[in-house]
Scaffold this motif. Structure first.
Motif, PDB file in Angstrom:
ATOM      1  N   MET B 198     -26.243  -2.889   7.976  1.00 44.62           N
ATOM      2  CA  MET B 198     -25.895  -4.239   7.538  1.00 44.62           C
ATOM      3  C   MET B 198     -24.409  -4.326   7.216  1.00 44.62           C
ATOM      4  O   MET B 198     -23.733  -5.280   7.591  1.00 44.62           O
ATOM      5  N   SER B 199     -23.927  -3.304   6.511  1.00 46.07           N
ATOM      6  CA  SER B 199     -22.529  -3.333   6.098  1.00 46.07           C
ATOM      7  C   SER B 199     -21.592  -3.275   7.313  1.00 46.07           C
ATOM      8  O   SER B 199     -20.610  -4.011   7.391  1.00 46.07           O
ATOM      9  N   MET B 200     -21.910  -2.408   8.258  1.00 43.96           N
ATOM     10  CA  MET B 200     -21.061  -2.275   9.446  1.00 43.96           C
ATOM     11  C   MET B 200     -21.124  -3.542  10.295  1.00 43.96           C
ATOM     12  O   MET B 200     -20.122  -4.027  10.806  1.00 43.96           O
ATOM     13  N   ASP B 201     -22.328  -4.082  10.395  1.00 45.70           N
ATOM     14  CA  ASP B 201     -22.547  -5.301  11.164  1.00 45.70           C
ATOM     15  C   ASP B 201     -21.700  -6.449  10.635  1.00 45.70           C
ATOM     16  O   ASP B 201     -21.059  -7.175  11.382  1.00 45.70           O
ATOM     17  N   MET B 202     -21.715  -6.585   9.296  1.00 39.68           N
ATOM     18  CA  MET B 202     -20.991  -7.706   8.687  1.00 39.68           C
ATOM     19  C   MET B 202     -19.488  -7.486   8.740  1.00 39.68           C
ATOM     20  O   MET B 202     -18.726  -8.416   8.520  1.00 39.68           O
ATOM     21  N   ARG B 203     -19.066  -6.253   8.978  1.00 40.00           N
ATOM     22  CA  ARG B 203     -17.642  -6.018   9.151  1.00 40.00           C
ATOM     23  C   ARG B 203     -17.317  -5.943  10.644  1.00 40.00           C
ATOM     24  O   ARG B 203     -16.375  -5.284  11.049  1.00 40.00           O
ATOM     25  N   ALA B 204     -18.158  -6.621  11.416  1.00 41.45           N
ATOM     26  CA  ALA B 204     -17.892  -6.888  12.834  1.00 41.45           C
ATOM     27  C   ALA B 204     -17.946  -5.658  13.741  1.00 41.45           C
ATOM     28  O   ALA B 204     -17.303  -5.626  14.783  1.00 41.45           O
ATOM     29  N   PHE B 205     -18.718  -4.652  13.350  1.00 36.31           N
ATOM     30  CA  PHE B 205     -18.845  -3.491  14.234  1.00 36.31           C
ATOM     31  C   PHE B 205     -19.515  -3.912  15.537  1.00 36.31           C
ATOM     32  O   PHE B 205     -20.456  -4.696  15.530  1.00 36.31           O
ATOM     33  N   ARG B 206     -19.029  -3.454  16.638  1.00 39.86           N
ATOM     34  CA  ARG B 206     -19.529  -3.775  17.963  1.00 39.86           C
ATOM     35  C   ARG B 206     -19.341  -5.248  18.328  1.00 39.86           C
ATOM     36  O   ARG B 206     -20.126  -5.820  19.078  1.00 39.86           O
ATOM     37  N   ALA B 207     -18.299  -5.858  17.777  1.00 45.91           N
ATOM     38  CA  ALA B 207     -18.029  -7.245  18.118  1.00 45.91           C
ATOM     39  C   ALA B 207     -17.640  -7.350  19.591  1.00 45.91           C
ATOM     40  O   ALA B 207     -18.047  -8.263  20.287  1.00 45.91           O
ATOM     41  N   TYR B 208     -16.835  -6.406  20.025  1.00 46.31           N
ATOM     42  CA  TYR B 208     -16.389  -6.422  21.429  1.00 46.31           C
ATOM     43  C   TYR B 208     -16.642  -5.070  22.075  1.00 46.31           C
ATOM     44  O   TYR B 208     -16.957  -4.097  21.410  1.00 46.31           O
TER      45      TYR B 208
ATOM     46  N   LEU C  52     -28.651 -11.608   9.085  1.00 45.59           N
ATOM     47  CA  LEU C  52     -29.164 -10.235   9.179  1.00 45.59           C
ATOM     48  C   LEU C  52     -30.681 -10.263   9.349  1.00 45.59           C
ATOM     49  O   LEU C  52     -31.279  -9.344   9.888  1.00 45.59           O
ATOM     50  N   VAL C  77     -20.668 -11.965  16.670  1.00 47.19           N
ATOM     51  CA  VAL C  77     -20.412 -11.025  15.570  1.00 47.19           C
ATOM     52  C   VAL C  77     -19.012 -11.231  15.001  1.00 47.19           C
ATOM     53  O   VAL C  77     -18.813 -11.268  13.785  1.00 47.19           O
ATOM     54  N   ALA C  81     -17.964 -12.664  11.243  1.00 45.31           N
ATOM     55  CA  ALA C  81     -17.188 -11.859  10.304  1.00 45.31           C
ATOM     56  C   ALA C  81     -15.983 -12.631   9.772  1.00 45.31           C
ATOM     57  O   ALA C  81     -15.509 -12.384   8.672  1.00 45.31           O
ATOM     58  N   PHE C  88     -22.306  -5.784  -0.779  1.00 42.34           N
ATOM     59  CA  PHE C  88     -23.672  -5.463  -1.197  1.00 42.34           C
ATOM     60  C   PHE C  88     -23.652  -4.684  -2.501  1.00 42.34           C
ATOM     61  O   PHE C  88     -22.599  -4.367  -3.056  1.00 42.34           O
ATOM     62  N   PHE C 106     -11.165  -0.668   9.278  1.00 39.15           N
ATOM     63  CA  PHE C 106     -12.368  -0.657  10.114  1.00 39.15           C
ATOM     64  C   PHE C 106     -12.721  -2.029  10.704  1.00 39.15           C
ATOM     65  O   PHE C 106     -12.873  -2.187  11.911  1.00 39.15           O
ATOM     66  N   ASN C 110     -12.289  -3.658  14.584  1.00 39.72           N
ATOM     67  CA  ASN C 110     -13.419  -4.193  15.339  1.00 39.72           C
ATOM     68  C   ASN C 110     -13.121  -5.548  15.972  1.00 39.72           C
ATOM     69  O   ASN C 110     -13.623  -5.845  17.051  1.00 39.72           O
ATOM     70  N   LEU C 158     -10.710  -9.164   6.448  1.00 36.18           N
ATOM     71  CA  LEU C 158     -11.052 -10.019   7.586  1.00 36.18           C
ATOM     72  C   LEU C 158     -10.837 -11.494   7.256  1.00 36.18           C
ATOM     73  O   LEU C 158     -11.080 -12.360   8.080  1.00 36.18           O
TER      74      LEU C 158
END
Lengths: 225, 245, 213
Positions: B198-208, C52, C77, C81, C88, C106, C110, C158
């Motif tokens: 969840m944390s990585m997702d919300m920090r746009a991991f795998r956005a591109y 989510l 995504v 962001a 959390f 990080f 992204n 961000l």
């Protein structure tokens, strides 16, 4: 502690030899003999959890001794110590080992050779005592944090320990669940079971009428603030 | 001295471990390879005291393998015999030594990698065109191993404090204890994985498909020299192996 | 203008209702605190707002969530962001890099921010959260409160239009709570839109509006 059980730490010294992060830390306690309900308070890193773990035999002192009823516990195995001490970890899910609340309490008894039916009967009795009958049909890991804690306490109670060490039990609990926990702990105190509470929650300690001791830099600083 | 670029170490590890697998029976060649890798490891700054502590256990393995080889495939001069069965032969010891060296090579190779911060290794992997998702997956996994170990330790303590004297249990019951330890570990790993995702997702991991990087690895001239030496070494070893010198 | 619009949201896990027909709207510049006991569906609400649910967390759900008028489900995504940042509860599972600098970088990496701008933003965030002296430190060496501040820095880097807080204070000790709360107060005074959920009254002083769930 009252009711015949006494816990005493004498000239206890301890340092984390293998932990790089806590290399500057050393604990020294000349004499500590908590009675009834005692709360250890202090900043993070002041050594309150370390002292709690020493009292519960989880950590062993580098020098000095920990005495239960006047007898040194240095040579006792952790499993034997568990028969007089209960320990509640900050993260209760680390001490729940089975999927069902009933077996959670019963399995430790079974491992000691008590029959399944008797173990389950005693488990049932404990769930009732701690007002946890409503969770019987649930799986342990889907329970709320507060319920997990109380289940862990109940499970530890099968050994009829004479004192309990609780590490930051109020972390992540809301007001209502904190009050329920206070009640549960009052039940333990009423049974003459001693409590050593490690916490920075003053309100909670006061609700238990705890004797407050403050730690700083690995020492008990003895002003009862 | 500045450490070489991690990509150079990848190449070195690749060469060393490939030859460790390829070399079958030539003890001298294997010993030479081991010497070479120890020198490299020393140059990078591997803590050998720590490594030797681990190697001690491997020495027992050497003995076991030597004895087994001697009994079941005796060759060379017999050194120790009992009731007409060869217990220890020169050939057996040689095979044991080969196995030991092979493991030693893998260990030193691994140790060289651990001399680098995880971030540098990831960047190295990304810059040799490994998909960044995989590089990150590996690094997150590695990072959570110590936490997992700590949780396991806590659970083991909690289990004992339930009055279970592990030392007194019979082997079968002791084994059943491990199934109990499994639940808290699995539950917490799954929880951690979910929260991390969840944390990585919300920090746009795998956005591109690709991502930029604040930190970049650059090859410097000395790195290129080292790379040439490693390549030359690989060619030399291949020639030696093929010609059977 | 509405930043977040939740319309008739219902969420249930395995047939167990957590939220039923819940509606909420958060205006730009508002700091809304949602209060309620554990298990009342506060976190679930935030998870649904972030999209989510059902992507990462499996649940049956109906209703709509609009972020600045766009369905959250239809945001990419990267777009999401830039609109929403969330802190959390557990600092341990929100930090996964070697250094604080990396941690802040990080998210920026992204969404493919160029190097120079990244450097600038990292600098800003370190200053904002008073973590300048820890730039190259490992997150492991920090206290819980400091860790949460790093998470905040990483999320704010961000520059999300709305900041969400999921019981962000609950696992911290007093000192950590006080420091983080001050940070949040500054953000609120700057007019950042915020949606907070908490089971304690610790964030009341920051909220401009309180909703009991």
């Amino acid at each position: 502690m009252t009711g015949g059980f006494s816990l005493e730490l004498k000239n206890v010294r301890f340092a984390y030899s293998d932990n790089e992060k806590r290399q500057d830390f050393s604990l020294y306690v000349e004499h500590f003999s908590p009675k009834g309900c005692t709360a250890l308070m202090g900043e993070n890193g002041s050594g309150k959890t370390t002292l709690g773990k020493l009292a519960a035999g989880v950590l062993r002192p580098d020098s000095g001794c920990v005495l239960y009823n006047g007898a040194d516990i240095a040579k006792r195995k952790l499993g034997q110590i568990g028969r007089c001490v209960g320990y509640l970890f900050q993260e209760p899910s680390r001490q729940l080992f089975t999927a069902h609340p009933l077996t959670e309490i019963a399995f430790a008894l079974e491992l000691q050779g008590i029959s399944k039916s008797e173990a389950e009967a005693r488990a049932m009795e404990l769930l009732r005592q701690f007002e946890l009958e409503h969770i019987i049909g649930h799986t342990t890991y889907t329970l709320s944090r507060g319920e997990k804690q109380r289940l862990a306490i109940a499970a530890t109670m099968v050994m009829e320990p004479q004192f309990f060490v609780l590490d930051e039990p109020t972390t992540g609990l809301d007001k209502r669940r904190r009050n329920i926990l206070v009640q549960t702990l009052h039940t333990l105190l009423a049974k003459n079971i001693g409590i050593l509470l490690i916490s920075h929650d003053r309100e909670f300690a006061d609700a238990l009428h705890a004797d407050i001791r403050i730690m700083d830099g690995g020492r008990l600083v003895d002003e009862k603030a | 001295m500045k450490k070489p670029d991690p990509r150079i170490i990848f190449a070195l590890v690749l060469v060393l471990s490939s030859f460790a697998v390829i070399i079958r029976e030539d003890l001298k060649l294997m010993a030479g390879l081991m010497l070479m890798s120890i020198l490299c490891a020393l140059a990078i700054g591997v803590d050998f005291r720590k490594m030797f502590r681990r190697l001690k256990r491997l020495l027992q393995l050497l003995l076991v393998v030597s004895i087994l080889r001697s009994i079941f495939a005796p060759s060379g001069t017999i050194l120790l015999e009992s009731w007409g069965i060869a217990l220890l032969t020169v050939g057996g010891i040689e095979m044991g030594a080969l196995v030991l060296l092979r493991f030693g090579l893998f260990l030193t190779s691994g140790a060289m990698l651990t001399c680098y911060p995880v971030r540098m290794l990831i960047q190295g992997m990304v810059q040799i065109k490994m998909p960044y998702e995989i590089a990150y997956m590996i690094s997150v996994g590695v990072r959570f191993i110590p936490q997992l170990a700590e949780e396991l330790k806590d659970s083991l303590i909690a289990l004992q404090l339930r009055g279970v004297v592990i030392e007194d249990l019979k082997l079968r019951k002791k084994l059943s204890l491990y199934t109990y330890l499994l639940l808290p570990v699995v539950v917490s790993s799954m929880q951690n994985a979910k929260e991390l995702a969840m944390s990585m997702d919300m920090r746009a991991f795998r956005a591109y498909q690709s991502r930029t990087s604040f930190f970049k690895l650059m090859l410097c001239p000395s790195d290129i020299v080292i790379l040439c030496v490693i390549s030359a070494f690989a060619v030399f070893m291949s020639v030696v192996l093929i010609m059977g010198v | 203008m509405t930043a977040i619009e939740v319309k008739n949201l219902s969420v249930s896990y395995d047939g167990y209702d957590v939220l039923r027909n819940f509606s909420l709207s958060v205006g730009v510049g508002e700091a809304v605190l949602i209060r309620g006991l554990s298990g009342c569906g506060k976190s679930t609400l935030l998870h649904a707002i972030c999209g989510l649910i059902p992507d990462v967390i499996e649940a049956e759900y109906s209703g709509e969530v609009l972020i600045f008028g766009t369905l959250v489900k239809s945001l990419s995504v990267a777009e999401r962001a830039k609109q929403l940042g969330i802190v959390f509860q557990n600092p341990e599972t929100q930090l996964f890099c070697d250094s604080i600098e990396d941690e802040i970088a990080f998210g920026l990496e992204n969404i493919c921010i160029p190097h120079d701008e990244m450097a600038q933003r990292i600098e800003q965030m370190l200053k904002l959260t008073n973590m300048e002296n820890f730039r190259f430190a490992s997150p492991k060496a920090l206290s819980g409160g400091q860790k949460q501040r790093v998470v905040l820095a990483a999320v704010l880097a961000l520059d999300p239009k709305v900041l969400l807080l999921d019981e962000a204070l609950s696992q911290l000790d007093r000192r950590g709570k006080d420091a983080l709360r001050e940070q949040l107060r500054l953000l609120r005074n700057e007019g950042r839109t915020m949606l907070m959920v908490d089971h304690d009254d610790e964030l009341m002083s920051i909220a401009s509006r309180i909703v009991n769930l």
